[in-house]
Design a protein around this motif. Structure first.
Motif, PDB file in Angstrom:
ATOM      1  N   HIS A 235       0.784  -1.149  -0.047  1.00 52.21           N
ATOM      2  CA  HIS A 235      -0.162  -0.112   0.131  1.00 52.21           C
ATOM      3  C   HIS A 235       0.813   1.123   0.025  1.00 52.21           C
ATOM      4  O   HIS A 235       0.660   2.273   0.744  1.00 52.21           O
ATOM      5  CB  HIS A 235      -0.925  -0.032   1.222  1.00 52.21           C
ATOM      6  N   ARG A 305     -11.629   7.125  18.366  1.00 55.21           N
ATOM      7  CA  ARG A 305     -11.701   7.102  17.079  1.00 55.21           C
ATOM      8  C   ARG A 305     -12.625   6.191  16.552  1.00 55.21           C
ATOM      9  O   ARG A 305     -12.442   5.045  17.068  1.00 55.21           O
ATOM     10  CB  ARG A 305     -10.367   7.147  16.298  1.00 55.21           C
ATOM     11  N   GLY A 308     -11.683   1.676  11.883  1.00 54.06           N
ATOM     12  CA  GLY A 308     -11.982   1.055  10.593  1.00 54.06           C
ATOM     13  C   GLY A 308     -12.548   2.060   9.843  1.00 54.06           C
ATOM     14  O   GLY A 308     -13.003   1.734   8.545  1.00 54.06           O
ATOM     15  N   PHE A 309     -12.610   3.495  10.272  1.00 54.72           N
ATOM     16  CA  PHE A 309     -12.938   4.436   9.397  1.00 54.72           C
ATOM     17  C   PHE A 309     -11.892   5.617   9.115  1.00 54.72           C
ATOM     18  O   PHE A 309     -11.079   5.794  10.057  1.00 54.72           O
ATOM     19  CB  PHE A 309     -14.230   5.140  10.034  1.00 54.72           C
ATOM     20  N   HIS A 311      -8.881   7.471   6.367  1.00 57.41           N
ATOM     21  CA  HIS A 311      -7.356   7.007   6.116  1.00 57.41           C
ATOM     22  C   HIS A 311      -6.757   8.208   5.590  1.00 57.41           C
ATOM     23  O   HIS A 311      -7.190   9.418   5.181  1.00 57.41           O
ATOM     24  CB  HIS A 311      -7.621   6.248   4.703  1.00 57.41           C
ATOM     25  N   ARG A 312      -5.446   8.141   5.852  1.00 54.09           N
ATOM     26  CA  ARG A 312      -4.568   9.226   5.462  1.00 54.09           C
ATOM     27  C   ARG A 312      -4.664   9.600   3.871  1.00 54.09           C
ATOM     28  O   ARG A 312      -4.529  10.666   3.434  1.00 54.09           O
ATOM     29  CB  ARG A 312      -2.917   8.794   5.689  1.00 54.09           C
ATOM     30  N   LYS A 315      -9.779   9.576   0.616  1.00 60.31           N
ATOM     31  CA  LYS A 315     -10.980  10.512   0.760  1.00 60.31           C
ATOM     32  C   LYS A 315     -11.997  10.006   0.019  1.00 60.31           C
ATOM     33  O   LYS A 315     -12.883  10.901  -0.406  1.00 60.31           O
ATOM     34  CB  LYS A 315     -10.251  11.830   0.273  1.00 60.31           C
ATOM     35  N   ARG A 320     -10.301  -1.532  -1.291  1.00 62.01           N
ATOM     36  CA  ARG A 320     -10.079  -2.879  -0.733  1.00 62.01           C
ATOM     37  C   ARG A 320     -11.254  -3.160   0.339  1.00 62.01           C
ATOM     38  O   ARG A 320     -11.816  -4.236   0.291  1.00 62.01           O
ATOM     39  CB  ARG A 320      -9.020  -2.855   0.425  1.00 62.01           C
ATOM     40  N   ASN A 367     -12.458   1.861   5.956  1.00 65.55           N
ATOM     41  CA  ASN A 367     -11.466   1.205   5.373  1.00 65.55           C
ATOM     42  C   ASN A 367     -11.183  -0.255   5.291  1.00 65.55           C
ATOM     43  O   ASN A 367     -12.034  -0.921   5.748  1.00 65.55           O
ATOM     44  CB  ASN A 367     -10.152   1.913   5.777  1.00 65.55           C
ATOM     45  N   ARG A 394       1.405  -8.441   4.236  1.00 68.78           N
ATOM     46  CA  ARG A 394       2.031  -7.263   3.877  1.00 68.78           C
ATOM     47  C   ARG A 394       3.627  -7.492   3.935  1.00 68.78           C
ATOM     48  O   ARG A 394       4.277  -6.859   3.324  1.00 68.78           O
ATOM     49  CB  ARG A 394       1.710  -6.066   5.020  1.00 68.78           C
TER      50      ARG A 394
HETATM   51  C1  SDX Z   1      -4.444   1.181   7.454  1.00 67.61           C
HETATM   52  O1  SDX Z   1      -1.229   4.285   5.343  1.00 67.61           O
HETATM   53  C2  SDX Z   1      -1.980   3.111   4.820  1.00 67.61           C
HETATM   54  O2  SDX Z   1      -2.046   2.953   3.717  1.00 67.61           O
HETATM   55  C3  SDX Z   1      -2.599   2.335   6.111  1.00 67.61           C
HETATM   56  C4  SDX Z   1      -3.269   0.984   5.511  1.00 67.61           C
HETATM   57  C5  SDX Z   1      -2.297   0.062   4.789  1.00 67.61           C
HETATM   58  O3  SDX Z   1      -2.915  -0.684   4.264  1.00 67.61           O
HETATM   59  O4  SDX Z   1      -1.041   0.117   5.020  1.00 67.61           O
HETATM   60  O5  SDX Z   1      -4.374   1.384   4.589  1.00 67.61           O
HETATM   61  C6  SDX Z   1      -4.012   0.555   6.529  1.00 67.61           C
HETATM   62  O6  SDX Z   1      -3.616   1.638   8.530  1.00 67.61           O
HETATM   63  C7  SDX Z   1      -5.829   1.825   7.411  1.00 67.61           C
HETATM   64  C8  SDX Z   1      -6.037   2.788   8.591  1.00 67.61           C
HETATM   65  C9  SDX Z   1      -6.647   2.012   9.822  1.00 67.61           C
HETATM   66  N1  SDX Z   1      -6.782   2.925  11.073  1.00 67.61           N
HETATM   67  C10 SDX Z   1      -8.039   3.148  11.439  1.00 67.61           C
HETATM   68  O7  SDX Z   1      -9.129   2.579  10.949  1.00 67.61           O
HETATM   69  C11 SDX Z   1      -7.855   3.760  12.751  1.00 67.61           C
HETATM   70  C12 SDX Z   1      -8.865   4.894  12.846  1.00 67.61           C
HETATM   71  N2  SDX Z   1      -8.526   5.873  11.750  1.00 67.61           N
HETATM   72  C13 SDX Z   1      -8.024   7.151  12.336  1.00 67.61           C
HETATM   73  O8  SDX Z   1      -7.117   6.796  13.236  1.00 67.61           O
HETATM   74  C14 SDX Z   1      -7.372   8.051  10.935  1.00 67.61           C
HETATM   75  O9  SDX Z   1      -8.270   8.115  10.072  1.00 67.61           O
HETATM   76  C15 SDX Z   1      -5.972   7.677  10.299  1.00 67.61           C
HETATM   77  C16 SDX Z   1      -4.876   7.253  11.314  1.00 67.61           C
HETATM   78  C17 SDX Z   1      -6.422   6.243   9.655  1.00 67.61           C
HETATM   79  C18 SDX Z   1      -5.747   8.638   9.442  1.00 67.61           C
HETATM   80  O10 SDX Z   1      -5.392   9.786  10.338  1.00 67.61           O
HETATM   81  P1  SDX Z   1      -5.157  11.197   9.882  1.00 67.61           P
HETATM   82  O11 SDX Z   1      -4.300  11.060   8.422  1.00 67.61           O
HETATM   83  O12 SDX Z   1      -4.867  12.100  10.976  1.00 67.61           O
HETATM   84  O13 SDX Z   1      -6.730  11.583   9.217  1.00 67.61           O
HETATM   85  P2  SDX Z   1      -7.049  12.842   8.617  1.00 67.61           P
HETATM   86  O14 SDX Z   1      -5.880  14.012   8.625  1.00 67.61           O
HETATM   87  O15 SDX Z   1      -7.564  12.607   7.363  1.00 67.61           O
HETATM   88  O16 SDX Z   1      -8.125  13.283   9.463  1.00 67.61           O
HETATM   89  C19 SDX Z   1      -9.124  14.421   9.041  1.00 67.61           C
HETATM   90  C20 SDX Z   1      -9.685  14.536  10.314  1.00 67.61           C
HETATM   91  C21 SDX Z   1      -9.189  14.753  11.693  1.00 67.61           C
HETATM   92  O17 SDX Z   1      -9.934  15.703  12.305  1.00 67.61           O
HETATM   93  P3  SDX Z   1      -9.588  17.380  12.324  1.00 67.61           P
HETATM   94  O18 SDX Z   1      -8.223  17.570  12.742  1.00 67.61           O
HETATM   95  O19 SDX Z   1      -9.736  17.741  10.850  1.00 67.61           O
HETATM   96  O20 SDX Z   1     -10.808  18.015  13.081  1.00 67.61           O
HETATM   97  O21 SDX Z   1     -10.649  13.732  10.678  1.00 67.61           O
HETATM   98  C22 SDX Z   1     -10.537  13.008  12.142  1.00 67.61           C
HETATM   99  C23 SDX Z   1      -9.136  13.527  12.347  1.00 67.61           C
HETATM  100  O22 SDX Z   1      -9.316  13.635  13.577  1.00 67.61           O
HETATM  101  N3  SDX Z   1     -10.761  11.423  11.880  1.00 67.61           N
HETATM  102  C24 SDX Z   1     -11.540  10.699  12.481  1.00 67.61           C
HETATM  103  C25 SDX Z   1     -11.299   9.302  12.264  1.00 67.61           C
HETATM  104  N4  SDX Z   1     -10.138   9.571  11.248  1.00 67.61           N
HETATM  105  C26 SDX Z   1      -9.814  10.985  11.160  1.00 67.61           C
HETATM  106  N5  SDX Z   1     -12.431  11.067  13.468  1.00 67.61           N
HETATM  107  C27 SDX Z   1     -13.329  10.083  14.031  1.00 67.61           C
HETATM  108  N6  SDX Z   1     -13.037   8.753  13.606  1.00 67.61           N
HETATM  109  C28 SDX Z   1     -12.157   8.432  12.824  1.00 67.61           C
HETATM  110  N7  SDX Z   1     -11.547   7.133  12.327  1.00 67.61           N
END
Ligand code: SDX
Length: 435
Positions: A235, A305, A308-309, A311-312, A315, A320, A367, A394
């Motif tokens: 990824h 948080r 499962g919702f 992603h960096r 959008k 997947r 996600n 992975r």
């Molecule tokens: C994987 O990088 C990859 O490719 C990873 C992966 C892979 O295959 O390797 O795809 C696998 O890790 C998938 C992601 C799994 N993680 C989760 O499901 C954990 C929950 N998700 C969050 O922790 C978060 O979405 C992240 C860590 C995945 C992303 O974090 P970011 O980059 O800080 O998210 P963002 O900048 O897009 O957030 C935008 C906003 C923020 O709020 P504001 O600061 O703008 O006010 O959305 C908020 C975040 O706080 N936000 C959430 C949220 N995810 C982001 N709020 C509530 N619930 C969530 N899940």
């Protein structure tokens, strides 16, 4: 690896009255890059990008993600097509070599992987040092790191032949090591791999067979798990892959680099999210409690948080997750547990979140981890094994990216800088003179 970046223009940057011209390069897909390699030398300033949200760390030909369009390509092939038509070892060959194999190439590759699935008998001693209730990811970090103590004949990273053997050993032994971690955690004897089984059936048998009776692989379940492995294989430069590249840039051996990747993947924000997502669904329990958790996810003062919702990069809907959702329904139908309560909660949570303004405005879609937890649990794996399965799959992406980094003429040891905001220089004060 030959560089195929094409110069597409120039960016001028002015700082303190000094202007520096920076070349801009175009790739095949995705955003252009501004080459800032001479930026510090010419401006005496660093760029600042914690989390690397705007930084390309390398040139790569392996995987491409378009987060806005919800596109994921492995060597140019859409993930949906590979999940539908291919299998784990064929996709592993593709990620490693850049092209799908012909029959002879596929047979040679499959044979090589099959003949490396056994582990050294003494490697088993590492398991005994862990408590039975140790998290399997703790065992994986330890045992995979220990592999470098057994394979001195494939740790010279500058020898292509040794790199190839190490790569095949890593891919072949991960299922055996992962299955042993599971068996150890439930107090059952280890099950040896079998050379007459395909990669994923072999893994399922090593996990669920017992010496007291024959084990028959359920084809639907093995196919679903094979698909899940394909979805998790690579990824781009995610946290764990970047960890592997950074570790490898110092010349560390590939086994140690993969152990570092496993450690990074374990985090709940990354690969640990499938385990965390299932635990969250169990904590929610029933659909009527969903609004309470949605409210917590929105509350800036609450670290919760919605696992499962979000992603960096994505959008849009994680492509997947779409395949994962179908695999989940296929498995539950095959097992006759379509009414799985957690699936009902998951479907209701997905529906509510996709309509909620907070999630819509922040483009927080389900996600891959959202549905994988339910599916893996239905397949018979305990929650704490979910990230182990993620690491198993992975490993192919990590080792392919590791080799690409080693073979990249532009690669250097990774050594980021910082902006320092600590105390300015000061003299030591003897303890009898301190306030
Ligand atoms: C994987 O990088 C990859 O490719 C990873 C992966 C892979 O295959 O390797 O795809 C696998 O890790 C998938 C992601 C799994 N993680 C989760 O499901 C954990 C929950 N998700 C969050 O922790 C978060 O979405 C992240 C860590 C995945 C992303 O974090 P970011 O980059 O800080 O998210 P963002 O900048 O897009 O957030 C935008 C906003 C923020 O709020 P504001 O600061 O703008 O006010 O959305 C908020 C975040 O706080 N936000 C959430 C949220 N995810 C982001 N709020 C509530 N619930 C969530 N899940």
């Amino acid at each position: 690896m030959k560089s195929d970046m094409k110069e597409s223009g120039e960016a001028s940057f002015t700082l303190n009255g000094k202007t520096v011209d920076l070349p801009v390069f175009k790739g095949v897909h995705g955003p252009d890059v501004v080459d800032i390699r001479k930026f510090y030398k010419e401006t005496s300033a660093f760029t600042f990008d914690p989390g690397f949200t705007s930084t390309a760390s390398c040139e790569s030909k392996i995987t491409f993600i378009d987060g806005d369009e919800g596109v994921l390509l492995y060597r140019g092939y859409p993930i949906e097509q590979l999940a539908e038509h291919s299998d784990f070892l064929e996709v592993a060959y593709l990620l490693l070599n850049g092209e799908l194999p012909d029959r002879a190439e596929a047979e040679r590759f499959d044979q090589s992987i099959t003949l490396h699935t056994m582990v050294h008998e003494q490697l088993k001693n590492f398991y005994g040092g862990f408590r039975r209730d140790a998290h399997p990811m703790a065992i994986m970090v330890g045992v995979v790191g220990a592999l470098s103590a057994f394979y001195h004949d494939s740790t010279d990273i500058n020898d292509p032949k040794q790199r190839q053997i190490a790569i095949h050993r890593m891919i072949a032994k991960m299922p055996t090591i992962a299955a042993m971690a599971y068996k150890y955690s439930i107090g059952q004897a280890f099950v040896f791999p079998r050379n007459d089984l395909d990669y994923t059936s072999n893994f399922m048998r090593m996990c669920f067979a017992v010496q007291a009776e024959e084990y028959e692989c359920n084809e639907v379940l093995c196919d679903a798990l094979d698909k899940i492995f394909i979805l998790h294989m690579d990824h781009e430069q995610n946290a764990s892959t970047s960890t592997v590249r950074l570790a490898g840039s110092s010349g560390a051996n590939p086994f140690a680099c993969i152990a570092a990747g496993i450690a990074s993947l374990w985090g709940p924000a990354h690969g640990g999210a499938n385990e965390a997502a299932l635990n969250m669904l169990e904590e929610i329990g029933t659909a009527d409690r969903i609004p309470e958790f949605i409210a917590r996810a929105k509350d800036k003062d609450d670290p919760f948080r919605l696992m499962g919702f979000g992603h960096r990069v994505y959008k849009n809907y994680d492509p997947r997750a779409k395949v994962m959702r179908k695999a989940c329904h296929d498995v539950l139908d095959a097992l006759g547990v379509r009414e799985e309560p957690l699936l009902q909660v998951a479907m209701e949570l997905e529906k509510i979140a996709l309509e909620d303004e907070y999630f819509v405005s922040k483009k927080l879609y389900p996600n891959i981890d959202f549905y994988s937890g339910i599916t893996l649990r239905a397949l018979g794996f305990p929650t704490d094994m979910f990230t182990v399965l993620f690491a198993l799959a992975r490993t192919v992406g990590w080792i392919a990216q590791w080799r690409e980094m080693i073979e990249d003429p532009n690669q250097k040891i990774g050594r980021p800088r910082q902006i320092y905001t600590g105390p300015s220089e000061r003299d030591y004060v003897p303890i009898n003179k301190r306030a």
